[in-house]
Design a protein around this motif. Structure first.
Motif, PDB file in Angstrom:
ATOM      1  N   GLU B 190       0.818  -1.208   0.000  1.00  0.00           N
ATOM      2  CA  GLU B 190       0.000   0.000   0.000  1.00  0.00           C
ATOM      3  C   GLU B 190       0.856   1.264   0.000  1.00  0.00           C
ATOM      4  N   SER B 192       3.681   1.662  -1.370  1.00  0.00           N
ATOM      5  CA  SER B 192       4.204   1.864  -2.712  1.00  0.00           C
ATOM      6  C   SER B 192       3.138   2.440  -3.642  1.00  0.00           C
ATOM      7  N   PHE B 195       2.162   6.198  -1.988  1.00  0.00           N
ATOM      8  CA  PHE B 195       3.248   7.166  -1.863  1.00  0.00           C
ATOM      9  C   PHE B 195       4.386   6.821  -2.820  1.00  0.00           C
ATOM     10  N   LEU B 461      -2.464   1.419   7.785  1.00  0.00           N
ATOM     11  CA  LEU B 461      -2.050   2.815   7.613  1.00  0.00           C
ATOM     12  C   LEU B 461      -1.031   3.213   8.676  1.00  0.00           C
ATOM     13  N   ASP B 462      -1.322   2.819   9.934  1.00  0.00           N
ATOM     14  CA  ASP B 462      -0.383   3.140  11.007  1.00  0.00           C
ATOM     15  C   ASP B 462       1.000   2.611  10.654  1.00  0.00           C
ATOM     16  N   ILE B 464       2.256   1.978   7.742  1.00  0.00           N
ATOM     17  CA  ILE B 464       2.889   2.711   6.644  1.00  0.00           C
ATOM     18  C   ILE B 464       3.615   3.941   7.199  1.00  0.00           C
ATOM     19  N   PHE B 465       2.915   4.669   8.076  1.00  0.00           N
ATOM     20  CA  PHE B 465       3.511   5.911   8.574  1.00  0.00           C
ATOM     21  C   PHE B 465       4.676   5.658   9.514  1.00  0.00           C
ATOM     22  N   GLN B 466       4.604   4.515  10.189  1.00  0.00           N
ATOM     23  CA  GLN B 466       5.652   4.176  11.124  1.00  0.00           C
ATOM     24  C   GLN B 466       6.899   3.712  10.364  1.00  0.00           C
ATOM     25  N   GLU B 467       6.660   2.999   9.273  1.00  0.00           N
ATOM     26  CA  GLU B 467       7.760   2.326   8.591  1.00  0.00           C
ATOM     27  C   GLU B 467       8.438   3.216   7.551  1.00  0.00           C
ATOM     28  N   PHE B 468       7.655   3.983   6.856  1.00  0.00           N
ATOM     29  CA  PHE B 468       8.206   4.753   5.743  1.00  0.00           C
ATOM     30  C   PHE B 468       8.171   6.237   6.057  1.00  0.00           C
ATOM     31  N   CYS B 469       9.175   6.904   5.584  1.00  0.00           N
ATOM     32  CA  CYS B 469       9.176   8.348   5.767  1.00  0.00           C
ATOM     33  C   CYS B 469       8.327   8.957   4.661  1.00  0.00           C
ATOM     34  N   ILE B 470       7.093   9.241   5.009  1.00  0.00           N
ATOM     35  CA  ILE B 470       6.127   9.723   4.040  1.00  0.00           C
ATOM     36  C   ILE B 470       6.023  11.229   4.172  1.00  0.00           C
TER      37      ILE B 470
END
Lengths: 631, 472
Positions: B190, B192, B195, B461-462, B464-470
């Motif tokens: 997701e 990828s 973002f 979603l959590d 994604i934000f935790q893992e990737f620098c978005i």
């Protein structure tokens, strides 16, 4: 002194992206509309990034366009670069993104508003909303004008109690040093609305002439000229490039050395900011192991040297911002034009809204855009369109217009807003949509234009264009499904051999053959099996054929989903009377007041057992009713 | 004004699916009724049911008629002999078409019968769902509505409590690990998609590895669940041996020792009586005891065919030898006919003084089989026998890793679905666009969510934000 200034059906407060769509929709639906804005010179201002679109957001714009909204047409007029991104990841998640000439966009939108029949523009600050026993009755401006009205749409963006923060410098203000709206918030609280506070931010802007592009990677637009609107024809215009650079370990050291002066960490900023759009200082702290973060340098327009730095939004003190810029490859001698800042603002807790975006507590009062806790120009415009449509329907005495999660991203957006608890500014993502494969940007018109026509927003020109496209798609589909080839057919056998595709064994339709990844619909045109169609027709039919299996799977899911969505809950239900609900469910249902069993099932704390209980209660009421009044 | 369109049964249209459940309490009796309700249940029943009379067509049967026949497994073999009742809408408990299957064959066949209904496409009913449907379809009166709610609340709250208890055990770490892996896989995809500038294409090797780990984790769960099922469903035990070797005595001993929890359920259409006892917590159904109880020479005459069938169905077979007679030709014949993996040799009558079977003799004849020496009469060797049965059963269901869970059929169904999604994702990795891959990976996550009761949408979603620098 208050004076009687006139009477309108619908008044829209705020002329940002939500307000413009709301005002145009209402006026086009034939009701007398007034659009009030703090500053006529900042209509459709883009105070943050100079781009529109991207995953989920592009789909939103296409939906707005399919319904007869304006944003797509504006983008096509004012863009300076356009790209299709995510092309390798599947047809439903590929998305257009355009770089916009901000001034051009404002100019085009202002012109459109001024040209619109049934729509008046007024510069002023709305300070109060008046109500009587039927709901909203009038609005009052700071200069004493009182306008009577049937419905009000508030699209005040981040202006409500706006507060700008740059390091230890804090002052009242709207985005881009605009004048904030200081009184309307109070008026809304008096009407019983509960409000919250969010934070967002924007990066510094720089002068193109001071940038060394040789140290950056160029990002040109696509060769193929795409359009956002189903009404536009591909333009012939020069595209401007964006540029890619990155932060350095030196940059990060500067940020770390100044964290004691960063309002994000010193407690000056109270409002909650978005995780998908963190400040640069946040990124440095939370991803401490990274040596570099990408930064995109984007033009703010065709006739300006001002450039935007995507990825560097910050509220660090101004002197630190300058040091940070100097540490970035290509910006060693840069001249900063605008300072980055954070902004805090009031928003209306959106669970107080109905799917029509009307406030449950105040009849005739609608809110749309950032005031509802969202972020993004596209999210704002989509809500503005729906609120404008419903405000017009309200004064016409017609039932509201709403969209389901299964038919549009707009439906996903609004359902999320009114159903789920909001912890940060809301941004739409494709992963929020359950039926992503059905909600593609290529079929937004097929999904929504008929609905737009019904409510009166789709012009004859758009309608005829749509009908022509639809019948071509049907025709091509039929042809492909009826035309068959056999192993004896030399043309096809030769073609398949050349593509290293397995030979066919039995008679097979071109439609079925198209499911093979290595077979493209253009091949059938080249081989003379089908006529030449426009690219959008070919693409549409190819997607329908290639992804038929997945698409059908989602259609089945949608059928199950819609059964519960179409089961209404009466507006006057008192959840205290429903025997057997858990207390948490009771409280949350009472607060959110879902319109359907489906929406109820998505509310936090409402279990499947609670849904059963609710179904039984409704059936009991229905039978009582039948018993009393007969069939 | 509140009003659903009158005359139209709006609610009825909601129930397009078929549900199934065991309508008698499980675990306590050897008979049970499996009940299906929904628009298509008669068709579904016809797929898995073979009437005695081959000319009978249950889809043409009138309401409230009984048909005798067999429930068949996927290969067309009989699972159990049953009485099938067809009831037609609206004249049934739920107001829909209903099929009731009266099973006689003990716990295992009941569960299998339930499984077959699910194979045919019925889903396991939610707590109180039959009653809820009955009410919504107008089959229960208004004053019964509250009672219905009590049932729903009581059952689902109890179910939730049980689930919570289960999750708090040793198990939770396994489940958390699995959740974590699947959510991570989902987040990779997701992120990828949503973002593309910040995240780029996913690392397919990493994705493959994460998915493989998830698959292993699910498989472990399923295996553990099967062990748990064993404790719930039990095993089948058969006793065999030549006449006069002491079969009935052993049976009586086993039953007598455990009399308090023996249940006698006379089958209504057959002459067999099954005894259910527990051995070290495992329910054990002793098979074809009727046969053993008949006079021994009769057994000989009734013959080989019947005991063959019994032995073939058993999970564990106790083969009795008689010390006093030594190993005879007959013993060797019986031995040859039994699958060795399930066999325990019990050398009986060790109390007699003239022992004639030596260890060497046993080894020559039966290789390295489990051999226990004892005396039914003196009640010796019994502990050893029970220990041996337990060991065999546990060994058969995989090694014990401290994972002991009772998965319900519903949980098992969800786990299987989750596994199928993962397998499909692994197969289509790099073959299909990312968004199609996401259909499978998200499916796997959602199926798991049905067990834990969580919705993973926000958690992805959590992550994604935790893992990737978005964020640009």
């Amino acid at each position: 002194m208050i004076y009687e200034a006139g009477k309108y059906d619908v008044i829209v407060i705020g002329a940002g992206h939500a307000g413009c769509e709301a005002a145009l929709a209402a006026a086009r639906m034939g009701v007398q509309t007034l659009l009030i804005t703090l500053n006529i010179d900042t209509i459709a201002l883009m105070p943050c990034n100079p781009s529109i679109g991207g995953p989920a957001k592009a789909q939103l714009v296409r939906e707005i366009d399919a319904l007869g909204g304006e944003m797509g047409i504006m983008i096509d007029k004012a863009n300076i670069q356009i790209r299709m991104i995510n092309t390798a990841k599947g047809p439903a998640v590929q998305a257009l993104r355009a770089q916009i000439d901000k001034k051009e966009y404002q100019k085009e939108m202002t012109k459109t508003l001024l040209d619109q029949e049934n729509l008046d523009l007024l510069m002023g600050e709305a300070v109060a909303v008046e109500t009587d026993d039927r709901g909203v009755s009038a609005i009052i401006t700071r200069t004493g004008a009182r306008f009577e009205c049937g419905a009000v749409v508030i699209t005040s963006g981040t202006y409500l109690q706006g507060r700008i923060i740059i390091g230890d410098v804090v002052y009242d203000g709207g985005p881009g040093n605009q004048y904030p709206a200081t009184e309307l918030s109070q008026s809304l609280k008096k009407l019983g609305l509960s409000m919250g506070r969010f934070k967002t931010g924007t990066p510094p802007r720089i002068d193109r002439k001071s940038v060394d592009f040789s140290k950056m990677i160029e990002q040109p637009g696509d060769e193929e000229p795409y359009c956002f609107s189903f009404m536009s024809d591909p333009p012939d215009r020069e595209q401007l490039s964006c540029w890619l650079t990155h932060s350095t370990t030196e940059t990060h050291a500067i940020v770390r050395a100044n964290l004691d002066r960063a309002p994000m960490f010193t407690g000056v900023i109270q409002g909650k900011g978005p995780r998908y759009c963190p400040s640069f200082e946040d990124k440095v702290v939370h991803f401490a192991n990274r040596d570099a973060h990408q930064l995109f340098i984007e033009p703010e327009g065709r006739d300006t040297d001002e450039m935007y730095i995507q990825g560097l939004n910050t509220s660090l003190p101004e002197d630190v911002q300058v040091q940070v810029l100097y540490s970035i490859p290509g910006l060693e001698n840069v001249k900063m034009i605008r300072t980055g800042y954070a902004i805090e603002y009031d928003y209306v807790v959106p669970s107080q809204l109905k799917p029509s975006l009307e406030c449950m507590k105040v009849e005739g009062l609608f809110t749309a855009g950032q005031i509802n806790g969202t972020s993004g120009y596209e999210e704002a415009a989509a809500q503005g369109l729906i609120a404008g449509i419903n405000a017009a329907l309200k004064v016409k005495g017609q039932p509201p217009f709403t969209l389901l999660r299964s038919e549009s991203y707009i439906g996903v957006l609004i359902d999320d807003l009114i159903t789920k608890e909001l912890h940060e500014p809301y941004r739409l993502l494709t992963s929020r949509a359950e039926y992503r494969l059905l909600l593609r940007q290529d079929n937004a018109d097929l999904r929504l234009t008929e609905k737009g026509r019904e409510i009166g927003l789709v012009s004859d020109e758009r309608w005829n264009r749509f009908l022509a496209k639809k019948s071509k798609i049907e025709a091509l589909r039929n042809t492909l499904q009826q035309l068959t080839v056999t192993p004896a057919d030399d043309t096809i056998s030769k073609f398949l051999r050349a593509r290293k595709s397995a030979p066919i064994r039995d008679r097979i339709s071109l439609w079925e053959l198209l499911r093979r990844p290595e077979v493209k619909i253009e091949n059938f045109v080249e081989l003379d099996y089908i006529d030449q169609y426009e690219k959008e027709i070919l693409d549409q039919v190819e997607i329908q054929a290639k992804y038929e299996g997945y698409i059908n799977k989602q259609r089945e899911q949608v059928q199950r989903f819609e059964k519960l969505e179409n089961k209404p809950i009466p507006e006057d239900i008192n959840y205290q009377d429903v025997y057997g609900l858990s207390s948490e469910a009771k409280q949350n249902l009472q607060e959110i007041r879902p319109v359907s069993i489906g929406q109820a099932s998505r509310i936090g704390g409402v279990s499947p057992a609670d849904i059963s209980v609710l179904l039984i209660y409704l059936e009991k009421k229905r039978r009582n009713y039948e018993h009393e009044y007969g069939n | 004004m509140y009003r659903l369109r009158a005359k139209e049964r709006v609610v009825k249209a909601m129930y397009r699916d078929d549900i199934v459940a065991l309508s008698t309490p499980p675990g306590e009796s050897g008979v049970g009724i499996v009940r299906m309700s929904g628009p298509d249940v008669i068709q579904k029943a016809a797929q898995i049911f073979q009437p005695y009379n081959p000319e009978t067509d249950i889809t043409k049967k009138a309401g409230y008629t009984l048909t005798l026949g067999w429930i068949l497994d996927a290969h067309g073999e009989a699972v159990d002999e049953v009485l099938l009742t067809v009831m037609r809408a609206p004249r049934s408990y739920t107001g829909e078409d209903v099929v009731e299957i009266n099973c006689h064959g003990g716990l295992l066949p009941i569960e299998r019968c339930l499984q077959r209904c699910m194979d045919a496409g019925a889903r396991i009913a939610e707590p109180g769902e039959f009653t809820r449907r009955a009410f919504l379809n107008g089959r229960l009166s208004l004053d019964q509505a509250e009672a219905v709610i009590d049932i729903i609340r009581a059952r689902s709250d109890r179910g939730l409590k049980l689930a919570m208890q289960q999750l708090q055990g040793k198990l939770s770490e396994y489940l958390e690990k699995l959740e974590e892996r699947l959510i991570y896989a989902n987040a990779l995809v997701e992120a990828s998609i949503d973002f593309p500038d910040e995240v780029g294409d996913p690392d397919y090797e990493e994705l493959r590895q994460v998915l493989q780990e998830s698959q292993e984790s699910v498989e472990r769960f399923l295996a553990a669940g099967e062990r748990g099922e064993l404790y719930r469903q039990g095993i089948k035990l058969a006793i065999c041996g030549k006449p006069n070797v002491g079969k009935s005595s052993l049976l009586n001993l086993l039953i007598g020792k455990d009399k308090a929890i023996v249940t006698d359920i006379p089958g209504t259409t057959r002459d067999v009586i099954d005894e259910i006892i527990t051995i070290r917590g495992i329910p054990v159904q002793i098979m074809d005891t009727a046969g053993i109880r008949e006079t021994e020479d009769l057994v000989e005459k009734i013959g080989v065919r019947r005991s063959r069938e019994t032995i073939e169905q058993a999970d564990v077979v106790i083969f009795l030898l008689d010390v006093s007679t030594g190993i005879t030709e007959e013993d060797r014949e019986i031995y040859a006919s039994i699958d060795q993996e399930r066999l325990i040799v019990l050398v009986n009558k060790e109390d007699l003084e003239d022992k004639e079977i030596s260890a060497q003799e046993l080894e020559e004849n039966f290789g390295l089989l489990r051999v226990i020496r004892g005396s039914v009469k003196e009640e010796t060797g019994l502990d050893e026998l029970e220990q041996c049965i337990e060991a065999m059963v546990l060994e058969k269901s995989g090694s014990d890793e401290g994972m002991e869970i009772m998965t319900t059929l519903r949980q098992k169904e969800a786990l299987l679905r989750s596994r199928d999604f993962i397998v499909s994702a692994l197969q289509s990795l790099e073959q299909v666009p990312l968004e199609c891959l996401s259909v499978d990976i998200h499916g796997a996550v959602e199926a798991l969510g049905e067990i834990t009761g969580k919705s993973f949408h926000e958690e992805v979603l959590d992550r994604i934000f935790q893992e990737f620098c978005i964020g640009k």
